[in-house]
Design an enzyme around this catalytic site. Structure first.
Site, PDB file in Angstrom:
ATOM      1  N   SER A 183      31.075  20.791 -18.849  1.00  0.00           N
ATOM      2  CA  SER A 183      30.160  20.606 -19.979  1.00  0.00           C
ATOM      3  C   SER A 183      30.085  21.883 -20.797  1.00  0.00           C
ATOM      4  CB  SER A 183      28.761  20.226 -19.494  1.00  0.00           C
ATOM      5  OG  SER A 183      27.855  20.190 -20.576  1.00  0.00           O
ATOM      6  N   ASP A 238      32.243  12.795 -27.476  1.00  0.00           N
ATOM      7  CA  ASP A 238      31.229  11.859 -27.967  1.00  0.00           C
ATOM      8  C   ASP A 238      31.821  10.759 -28.835  1.00  0.00           C
ATOM      9  OD1 ASP A 238      29.157  13.014 -26.611  1.00  0.00           O
ATOM     10  OD2 ASP A 238      28.363  14.137 -28.309  1.00  0.00           O
ATOM     11  N   ARG A 261      25.290   5.618 -27.575  1.00  0.00           N
ATOM     12  CA  ARG A 261      26.582   5.529 -28.258  1.00  0.00           C
ATOM     13  C   ARG A 261      27.272   4.199 -27.963  1.00  0.00           C
ATOM     14  NH1 ARG A 261      26.773   9.933 -30.971  1.00  0.00           N
ATOM     15  NH2 ARG A 261      26.004  11.911 -30.120  1.00  0.00           N
TER      16      ARG A 261
END
Length: 439
Positions: free
Chosen positions: A166, A324, A395
Site C-alpha cells: 500500500s 483504483d 467503486r
C-alpha cells in the site's frame, strides 16, 4: 438498497468532476498539522473524508465549514487526543493508514478503529516500520489490524518498508516525518507500486511548506535476477514545520472514470471539467486506456473532452500504478470486443474488498467469461443482465452501474457510492444516465 437505472436519455453534455478524495484527505490532515489557519476550497465531503475531519478534530484541529471553503486552524504539530473512546473511522482505510503515523505525534494515547471491513485491513508492515522510528503501536486484537493503539512518542531516524502492498503506508510516514524529533529517512524496497499516490503526497506537502528530498539508487545485494534493476527509493524528510495556506482541491480522475466510461460504452460526446492536464494523479491513465479502447480524447488545461461511437476493443493494461481503476476497466472490458488482460494489481486484494475476487465473481453472475490471476484477470467481452452485490465497495457499485446502459442490472447495497462520490447519481444524470436507489 438497490441501485438501478431509472431512465436513459440522450447521453452526453458537460459536467464537473468531483473533487479528489486523495487530495481532500491529505489537505485536511496537513492543514491540521500546520501552524496558522488554512482555507481549503472545493473539498470533497464524502464518508471517507469526513472520517479524516473527525479524527483531526479529535486531535486538536479546529475545523469549520464556511461557505465554499473549509477553514482549519492547525495544531502546529502539537496534538492531544480529546476522545475518551476509540476514534471511529468507519470504512476509511486511507484515514486509518495516514493517521496511524500522525497519531504518534499526540501527547497521549490514541486508538483508531472502524467498521468490520476496516478491521480486515492489514497494518503490520506500517506498524513494523514505525517501530524503527520509535513509535509504539499495538493491535488490540493481536492480528496486525484495527483497532490500533498508538502510544505517544515519535523519535524518527531510519526505517524501510516494502512498496508493493500500500502506497498509503509510505505516505503515512512521509506526512508525519517532518514533525518527528529527528526527521526521517525512509527506504522503499522494490517493487514500488502506486507511486503516483506518493507523488501526490509529496506535491501537497510542498504546498504546505515542507521540502522532502527524494533519492534513487540501485541495490544488488543477494540479487539473483538476470537483469539487475533493484531500484530503491529513499525519502529524506528533515525536521520542519507545516505552514498554513489556501489550497484548492483538484478534480478526481478516479471518480471521473465513471463519467468518461459512460460515454465510451454508450457513445456520444461529453466535456468533464475540473480535470487538470498537469495532475499528478496516477488514475489520469484512464484517458490513455479509453483512447486505446477506441474513444477520442481531447485534453485541455483544466478539462477533458471525450467522444465515442460505443464500439470498444480489448487491450492489455498494467494497472500497478492505478489500482483504483481496476473495477472500471474490468467493466469496460466486459463491454468491449475481444479479450482484455489486466495485470499488476495484486495489491487490490487488500482494498475495501479483495477487488480481484469480488469483481470476477460479480461479472460471472452476468455470464462474463474470465480467468482470475493473482495479480489481475483476463476478461472476454460479453455480459448480460442480472443482480450483483457491491460487497460494500463504492467503486464496484459505481462501475457496475455502467452495465445498465445496455443490460438490465441491479446492484444490492448500491448506496455505498457516497464513500467517495456523494453526488454520483446527480452527476451521471447530467449526462443523461438516470439512476435511482430503491428499497
Amino acid at each position: 438498497m438497490i441501485l438501478k437505472v431509472k431512465n436513459i436519455s440522450e447521453i452526453g453534455g458537460t459536467v464537473k468532476a468531483p473533487p479528489s478524495k486523495s487530495y481532500s484527505h491529505r489537505a485536511v490532515i496537513l492543514a491540521s498539522l500546520a501552524k496558522g489557519k488554512s482555507k481549503l476550497y472545493d473539498m470533497l465531503y464524502s464518508e471517507d473524508t469526513l472520517s479524516s475531519i473527525r479524527v483531526c478534530e479529535a486531535l486538536g484541529a479546529q475545523i469549520t465549514k464556511n461557505g465554499d471553503c473549509l477553514e482549519v486552524i492547525g495544531t502546529g504539530g502539537n496534538l492531544h487526543n480529546s476522545s475518551s473512546e476509540p476514534i471511529d473511522l468507519a470504512n476509511s482505510g486511507t484515514t486509518l493508514r495516514l493517521m496511524t503515523s500522525v497519531a504518534a505525534l499526540s501527547d497521549n494515547e490514541v486508538i483508531l478503529t472502524g467498521d468490520d471491513s476496516l478491521k480486515t485491513r492489514p497494518m503490520g508492515l506500517l506498524m513494523h516500520a514505525l517501530y524503527s522510528l520509535g513509535v509504539e503501536t499495538e493491535s488490540l486484537n493481536d492480528n496486525d489490524k484495527a483497532p490500533i493503539l498508538i502510544k505517544p512518542g515519535y523519535l524518527g531516524g531510519e526505517t524501510n518498508i516494502y512498496g508493493n502492498v500500500s502506497s498509503q503506508f509510505i505516505s503515512s510516514i512521509l506526512i508525519s516525518a517532518p514533525l518527528s524529533e529527528l526527521g526521517v529517512s525512509l527506504y522503499v524496497l522494490p517493487e514500488f507500486k502506486s507511486r503516483p499516490y506518493v507523488n501526490m503526497t509529496l506535491d501537497i506537502m510542498r504546498k504546505f511548506g515542507v521540502r522532502p528530498i527524494k533519492i534513487y539508487y540501485l541495490k544488488h545485494d543477494n540479487c539473483d535476477k538476470e537483469v539487475k534493476s533493484c531500484k530503491i527509493d529513499e525519502f529524506k524528510v528533515m525536521k520542519q514545520d507545516y505552514i498554513a495556506c489556501d489550497y484548492t482541491v483538484e478534480g478526481d480522475y478516479s471518480s471521473a472514470s465513471y463519467l468518461l466510461s459512460l460515454i465510451a460504452i454508450n457513445g456520444g460526446k461529453a466535456k468533464i471539467k475540473n480535470l487538470f492536464r498537469d495532475s499528478k494523479q496516477g488514475d489520469k491513465v484512464i484517458l490513455d486506456i479509453l483512447q486505446q479502447m477506441g474513444a477520442t480524447i481531447v485534453r485541455g488545461d483544466d478539462y477533458v473532452e471525450i467522444a465515442s461511437n460505443g464500439n470498444l476493443k480489448a487491450i492489455d493494461v498494467d494497472l500497478s500504478n492505478a489500482p483504483d481503476l481496476l473495477i472500471t476497466v474490468a467493466v469496460l472490458a466486459a463491454m468491449a470486443e475481444g479479450t482484455t488482460n489486466i495485470t499488476g494489481v495484486a495489491h487490490a486484494r487488500v482494498k475495501e474488498t479483495d477487488r480481484i475476487d469480488t469483481t470476477c465473481r460479480e461479472l460471472e453472475k452476468l455470464g462474463c467469461k474470465l480467468t482470475e490471476y493473482e495479480d489481475g484477470m483476463s476478461i472476454t467481452g460479453g455480459v448480460g443482465s442480472g443482480v450483483v452485490d457491491s460487497h460494500g465497495d463504492h467503486r464496484l457499485a459505481m462501475a457496475f452501474s455502467l452495465i445498465g446502459l445496455k443490460h438490465d442490472i441491479q446492484i444490492t447495497n448500491g448506496e455505498v457510492y457516497d464513500v467517495s462520490f456523494p453526488n454520483f447519481i446527480e452527476a451521471m444524470s447530467e449526462l443523461g444516465f438516470e439512476l435511482e436507489l430503491v428499497e
